[in-house]
Motif scaffolding. Structure first.
Motif, PDB file in Angstrom:
ATOM      1  N   VAL A  71      37.648  57.200  53.869  1.00  0.00           N
ATOM      2  CA  VAL A  71      38.406  57.169  52.606  1.00  0.00           C
ATOM      3  C   VAL A  71      39.397  56.003  52.634  1.00  0.00           C
ATOM      4  N   TYR A  72      40.120  55.848  53.778  1.00  0.00           N
ATOM      5  CA  TYR A  72      41.057  54.720  53.895  1.00  0.00           C
ATOM      6  C   TYR A  72      40.323  53.382  53.799  1.00  0.00           C
ATOM      7  N   PHE A  73      39.128  53.308  54.380  1.00  0.00           N
ATOM      8  CA  PHE A  73      38.336  52.072  54.342  1.00  0.00           C
ATOM      9  C   PHE A  73      38.071  51.681  52.885  1.00  0.00           C
ATOM     10  N   CYS A  74      37.634  52.661  52.081  1.00  0.00           N
ATOM     11  CA  CYS A  74      37.339  52.379  50.667  1.00  0.00           C
ATOM     12  C   CYS A  74      38.602  51.905  49.940  1.00  0.00           C
ATOM     13  N   VAL A 100      39.718  48.302  51.303  1.00  0.00           N
ATOM     14  CA  VAL A 100      38.850  47.198  50.863  1.00  0.00           C
ATOM     15  C   VAL A 100      38.989  46.995  49.350  1.00  0.00           C
ATOM     16  N   SER A 101      39.168  48.090  48.603  1.00  0.00           N
ATOM     17  CA  SER A 101      39.400  47.939  47.155  1.00  0.00           C
ATOM     18  C   SER A 101      40.654  47.110  46.920  1.00  0.00           C
ATOM     19  N   LEU A 102      41.709  47.417  47.678  1.00  0.00           N
ATOM     20  CA  LEU A 102      42.949  46.642  47.527  1.00  0.00           C
ATOM     21  C   LEU A 102      42.718  45.187  47.945  1.00  0.00           C
ATOM     22  N   GLY A 103      41.927  44.970  49.000  1.00  0.00           N
ATOM     23  CA  GLY A 103      41.611  43.604  49.445  1.00  0.00           C
ATOM     24  C   GLY A 103      40.896  42.828  48.348  1.00  0.00           C
ATOM     25  N   VAL A 104      39.936  43.486  47.707  1.00  0.00           N
ATOM     26  CA  VAL A 104      39.186  42.819  46.630  1.00  0.00           C
ATOM     27  C   VAL A 104      40.120  42.540  45.448  1.00  0.00           C
ATOM     28  N   PHE A 105      41.007  43.510  45.151  1.00  0.00           N
ATOM     29  CA  PHE A 105      41.977  43.288  44.074  1.00  0.00           C
ATOM     30  C   PHE A 105      42.848  42.066  44.396  1.00  0.00           C
ATOM     31  N   MET A 106      43.322  42.001  45.642  1.00  0.00           N
ATOM     32  CA  MET A 106      44.189  40.870  46.023  1.00  0.00           C
ATOM     33  C   MET A 106      43.428  39.551  45.917  1.00  0.00           C
ATOM     34  N   GLY A 107      42.190  39.587  46.431  1.00  0.00           N
ATOM     35  CA  GLY A 107      41.393  38.363  46.429  1.00  0.00           C
ATOM     36  C   GLY A 107      41.081  37.890  45.018  1.00  0.00           C
ATOM     37  N   THR A 108      40.749  38.826  44.124  1.00  0.00           N
ATOM     38  CA  THR A 108      40.342  38.416  42.769  1.00  0.00           C
ATOM     39  C   THR A 108      41.544  38.086  41.884  1.00  0.00           C
ATOM     40  N   SER A 109      42.663  38.784  42.105  1.00  0.00           N
ATOM     41  CA  SER A 109      43.829  38.535  41.244  1.00  0.00           C
ATOM     42  C   SER A 109      44.662  37.354  41.738  1.00  0.00           C
ATOM     43  N   GLY A 110      44.510  37.048  43.038  1.00  0.00           N
ATOM     44  CA  GLY A 110      45.348  35.991  43.611  1.00  0.00           C
ATOM     45  C   GLY A 110      46.748  36.494  43.952  1.00  0.00           C
ATOM     46  N   ASP A 111      46.994  37.778  43.733  1.00  0.00           N
ATOM     47  CA  ASP A 111      48.296  38.382  44.044  1.00  0.00           C
ATOM     48  C   ASP A 111      48.199  39.044  45.427  1.00  0.00           C
ATOM     49  N   HIS A 112      48.750  38.371  46.436  1.00  0.00           N
ATOM     50  CA  HIS A 112      48.621  38.863  47.811  1.00  0.00           C
ATOM     51  C   HIS A 112      49.870  39.605  48.291  1.00  0.00           C
ATOM     52  N   ARG A 113      50.731  39.999  47.349  1.00  0.00           N
ATOM     53  CA  ARG A 113      51.987  40.626  47.778  1.00  0.00           C
ATOM     54  C   ARG A 113      51.748  41.874  48.607  1.00  0.00           C
ATOM     55  N   LEU A 114      50.675  42.602  48.308  1.00  0.00           N
ATOM     56  CA  LEU A 114      50.431  43.866  49.017  1.00  0.00           C
ATOM     57  C   LEU A 114      49.581  43.677  50.274  1.00  0.00           C
ATOM     58  N   VAL A 167      50.227  46.175  52.933  1.00  0.00           N
ATOM     59  CA  VAL A 167      49.710  47.515  52.614  1.00  0.00           C
ATOM     60  C   VAL A 167      48.209  47.542  52.924  1.00  0.00           C
ATOM     61  N   HIS A 168      47.520  46.486  52.473  1.00  0.00           N
ATOM     62  CA  HIS A 168      46.077  46.358  52.749  1.00  0.00           C
ATOM     63  C   HIS A 168      45.820  46.347  54.267  1.00  0.00           C
ATOM     64  N   ALA A 169      46.604  45.541  54.997  1.00  0.00           N
ATOM     65  CA  ALA A 169      46.390  45.417  56.449  1.00  0.00           C
ATOM     66  C   ALA A 169      46.598  46.774  57.135  1.00  0.00           C
ATOM     67  N   HIS A 170      47.668  47.493  56.760  1.00  0.00           N
ATOM     68  CA  HIS A 170      47.955  48.759  57.455  1.00  0.00           C
ATOM     69  C   HIS A 170      47.079  49.912  56.981  1.00  0.00           C
ATOM     70  N   LEU A 171      46.635  49.869  55.715  1.00  0.00           N
ATOM     71  CA  LEU A 171      45.634  50.875  55.297  1.00  0.00           C
ATOM     72  C   LEU A 171      44.375  50.697  56.138  1.00  0.00           C
ATOM     73  N   ASN A 172      44.015  49.426  56.361  1.00  0.00           N
ATOM     74  CA  ASN A 172      42.839  49.143  57.185  1.00  0.00           C
ATOM     75  C   ASN A 172      43.066  49.509  58.648  1.00  0.00           C
ATOM     76  N   VAL A 205      40.714  51.752  60.891  1.00  0.00           N
ATOM     77  CA  VAL A 205      40.428  51.420  62.292  1.00  0.00           C
ATOM     78  C   VAL A 205      40.993  52.488  63.247  1.00  0.00           C
ATOM     79  N   THR A 206      42.274  52.837  63.072  1.00  0.00           N
ATOM     80  CA  THR A 206      42.888  53.803  64.003  1.00  0.00           C
ATOM     81  C   THR A 206      42.199  55.167  63.912  1.00  0.00           C
TER      82      THR A 206
END
Ligand code: HEM
Ligand code: HEM
Length: 123
Positions: free
Chosen positions: A14-17, A20-34, A37-42, A47-48
């Protein structure tokens, strides 16, 4: 695989989904502020949790203990609070800082419980 390991791995997916959704949002929007959050959700999520699930598979005594159950709930009730608080702090609500700090402490406790549980019940 034991039900305990499965439980960790199901939640990890569930965390993976979400991550990665947040990663895709960041990548497509160009807004990397989160990014954090993306790194630690992952990393604290996907991973953990996957690693803990796999490790408990090889340490069945530790997996069967009440500490493992306590660790599961501490980790998985704390991570969402931590991620929401981190999001709020990053997006301009510094008042969420103490919640973030408190959640980080509880997460550390969950990690230490895991370490103690695996070392004490490794037989
Ligand atoms: C489709 C999948 C993914 C996309 C689109 C994506 C996208 C991104 C983006 C846009 C950033 C911000 C980069 C920056 O601002 O420098 C980022 C950072 C990061 N991502 Fe992902 N990501 C994906 C999957 C993953 C996965 C699976 C992991 C870990 C298991 C991961 C771990 C990280 C980490 C640790 C950072 C922070 C890197 C740093 O400190 O510079 N990402 N990702
Ligand atoms: C209670 C647990 C944790 C806390 C409180 C924590 C805290 C932090 C902090 C304060 C930063 C710096 C963020 C910034 O400069 O904006 C950071 C970055 C990072 N942490 Fe963690 N961390 C935790 C767990 C982990 C774990 C378990 C992993 C990996 C398995 C990890 C991987 C990373 C990575 C890759 C970065 C750089 C990407 C980013 O800036 O978000 N962290 N962490």
């Amino acid at each position: 695989m034991s039900p305990v390991s499965r439980r960790w791995i199901y939640v990890a997916i569930v965390y993976f989904c979400l991550a990665v959704s947040l990663g895709v949002f960041m990548g497509t929007s160009g807004d990397h502020r989160l990014m954090s959050v993306h790194a630690h959700l992952n990393l604290l999520g996907w991973v953990t949790l996957t690693l803990v699930g796999i490790i408990y598979h090889y340490f069945p005594k530790a997996a069967a203990s009440r500490l493992a159950s306590l660790q599961f709930w501490l980790h998985n009730l704390t991570l969402p609070v931590m991620m929401v608080a981190l999001t709020l702090v990053i997006t301009g609500t510094p008042q969420a800082g103490p919640v973030l700090g408190g959640a980080a402490m509880v997460m550390l406790l969950a990690v230490l419980l895991f370490a103690g549980n695996v070392f004490w019940r490794r037989a």
